[in-house]
Design a protein around this motif. Sequence first.
Motif, short mmCIF file in Angstrom:
data_model
loop_
_atom_site.label_atom_id
_atom_site.label_comp_id
_atom_site.label_asym_id
_atom_site.label_seq_id
_atom_site.Cartn_x
_atom_site.Cartn_y
_atom_site.Cartn_z
N HIS A 137 17.92 16.81 0.92
CA HIS A 137 18.38 17.33 -0.38
C HIS A 137 17.44 16.94 -1.52
N ASP A 138 16.27 16.44 -1.19
CA ASP A 138 15.28 16.04 -2.20
C ASP A 138 15.90 15.11 -3.25
N ALA A 139 16.73 14.18 -2.76
CA ALA A 139 17.38 13.25 -3.67
C ALA A 139 16.54 12.02 -3.95
N ILE A 140 15.41 11.88 -3.23
CA ILE A 140 14.56 10.69 -3.39
C ILE A 140 13.19 11.11 -3.88
N THR A 141 12.74 10.48 -4.93
CA THR A 141 11.39 10.71 -5.44
C THR A 141 10.65 9.38 -5.52
N MET A 142 9.34 9.44 -5.37
CA MET A 142 8.51 8.24 -5.48
C MET A 142 8.08 8.11 -6.94
N VAL A 143 8.42 6.99 -7.56
CA VAL A 143 8.17 6.79 -8.99
C VAL A 143 7.32 5.53 -9.18
N ARG A 144 6.30 5.65 -10.00
CA ARG A 144 5.41 4.52 -10.26
C ARG A 144 6.07 3.55 -11.23
N ASP A 145 6.04 2.26 -10.88
CA ASP A 145 6.64 1.26 -11.76
C ASP A 145 5.55 0.53 -12.53
N LYS A 146 5.91 -0.57 -13.18
CA LYS A 146 4.97 -1.25 -14.07
C LYS A 146 3.90 -2.03 -13.33
N THR A 147 4.01 -2.16 -12.01
CA THR A 147 2.94 -2.77 -11.24
C THR A 147 1.90 -1.74 -10.83
N GLY A 148 2.19 -0.46 -11.09
CA GLY A 148 1.26 0.60 -10.71
C GLY A 148 1.49 1.13 -9.32
N PHE A 149 2.55 0.67 -8.62
CA PHE A 149 2.88 1.16 -7.28
C PHE A 149 4.05 2.14 -7.35
N ASP A 150 4.14 3.02 -6.34
CA ASP A 150 5.24 3.96 -6.23
C ASP A 150 6.36 3.37 -5.38
N PHE A 151 7.60 3.56 -5.85
CA PHE A 151 8.78 3.13 -5.11
C PHE A 151 9.79 4.27 -5.10
N PRO A 152 10.64 4.34 -4.05
CA PRO A 152 11.64 5.41 -4.00
C PRO A 152 12.76 5.20 -5.01
N GLY A 301 -4.67 -5.20 2.82
CA GLY A 301 -3.57 -5.03 1.87
C GLY A 301 -3.98 -3.96 0.88
N VAL A 302 -3.00 -3.22 0.34
CA VAL A 302 -3.34 -2.10 -0.53
C VAL A 302 -3.23 -2.49 -2.01
N PRO A 303 -4.31 -2.33 -2.78
CA PRO A 303 -4.27 -2.61 -4.21
C PRO A 303 -3.47 -1.56 -4.98
N SER A 304 -3.06 -1.92 -6.17
CA SER A 304 -2.26 -1.06 -7.04
C SER A 304 -3.04 0.16 -7.50
N PRO A 305 -2.51 1.38 -7.28
CA PRO A 305 -3.18 2.57 -7.81
C PRO A 305 -3.27 2.55 -9.33
N GLY A 306 -2.25 2.01 -9.99
CA GLY A 306 -2.29 1.94 -11.45
C GLY A 306 -3.40 1.05 -11.94
N VAL A 307 -3.58 -0.11 -11.28
CA VAL A 307 -4.65 -1.03 -11.68
C VAL A 307 -6.01 -0.38 -11.45
N TRP A 308 -6.19 0.27 -10.27
CA TRP A 308 -7.48 0.91 -10.01
C TRP A 308 -7.77 2.01 -11.05
#
Length: 502
Positions: A137-152, A301-308
Amino acid sequence: PAEFLGLFQNAAYVVTNSFHGTVFSVQFHRPFFTTVSPAELSAPERSRTVSILSRLGLANRVIGKGDTAELLDPVDWEAAEAALTAARKDSLNYLQAALEDRPYAPEAPLSPQSFAPKLAERSRCTGCTACAAGCPHDAITMVRDKTGFDFPEVDLEKCVHCGRCTRLCPVLQERGPAAHLPAAFAAWNRDDAVRKDSTSGGAFTAIAEYVLEGGGVVYGAAMDGHQHLRHIPCFRKEDLWRLRGAKYVQSDLDGVFREIREVLKTRPVLFSGTPCQVDGLYRFLGCRPENLTTCDLVCHGVPSPGVWEDEARFIEGNKRRRLANVRFRNKVEGWKNSHFTAVYDDGTADSAPLFATGFGRAFGRALFLRQSCHDCQYTNLNRPGDFTLGDLWGLRPDEFPEQQHAGVSLLLVNTPHGSYLFDQLKLNCQPFPVERAVAGNPRLARPIGPAADRASFFASYAVEPFEEVRRQFFRLPSLPVRAAGKLLSPEAKAKLKAKLHR
């Protein structure tokens, strides 16, 4: 006690690292922020501060989390007080039932979060996108938080509580034991040009070319014009250069799993990514299709997309030119002295040893990796991919001496499907002891620990200009620290890091 309580009662604002200071801030309705130790941030379920604030709907007052409130955001004291009143009533009812030796039934109403589907704790979420891709139902979206990572994030208006996202989440499922140890090989591409353009020995390109020759599609991570890393499909050998080379940032998988599911109906697919991404793809598909081949990477380990992306904007602003391409591990001085190379839109370029750059130093000490990377369940030989690819570190000078300057890949063959494909590959390969492969690549044995100032970094990153954060955290370490880095053994460094983290 009166003086201590009075400090909180009469404060205009409170910043505390004390559980009791947090409690009294709530009692007196004083706007506040609280800090917890790095150990509590990495395991919030063990923190009494995070526990009480979560129950009161105030978890966003903890500094250093990706969802920390803004400095001037108001506190909803009415909702917090209602939750506190209900919790007090629960507590008194429990004590009364215990004293009277009768069953206890909680009366406190459930918070809205209680109705959300169960997903991985934020500290353990890998961002693999399986839950979002699999939601019917497309009820979950990945949203970037203040660390620069995406979370559901779950839209409770759309959610029908089918539980599919919970079943798909790799973190919430048990991983079965490996059927056998993988076969390990030292490998290098027969094409010198491909090998030079690759991070190590060019094994990925050999696998990708085999799949393309069979009419397949290759999915891997590539930078776009804004230095945003995302997985893209590749249909031609001539375009594989975009997928080659290490990229030290977590890639965007939005929509990719669903796209792969459709492509698999008509043609073979190769998917290359971090082990959590590979596992997420298999969980989403619900099976291991015969025409799907996967490569997981030995991952630091994966660095933050926001930081990059902020670092990319900093480089562009400093040079007053737009970035056209970036190579995190360029072999301008050979495989063992990787360079960070920035190519600009006017054709000019800068190059320096990776760990002599601010970004490289911070990456090397695990300053801005995703929190789940420090408790990674894939840092072992139980690999989800058909192949595992990495650098074959730890070679003695007399081992493949003519190959070391150009780069040698570590290639683990993990599955029968991978074994079949391995026999078809245009690669130079030599068997290599698995135990030595692990010794040279510690991420095949254990996850990397977080930097001691990781929480401080992200707390600053959330509120301060990036240039100031960069100046504070990316700088060259002091001379004594650099000297210790050269003199201390790896074992001594590990013990020192563990002590600092505690």
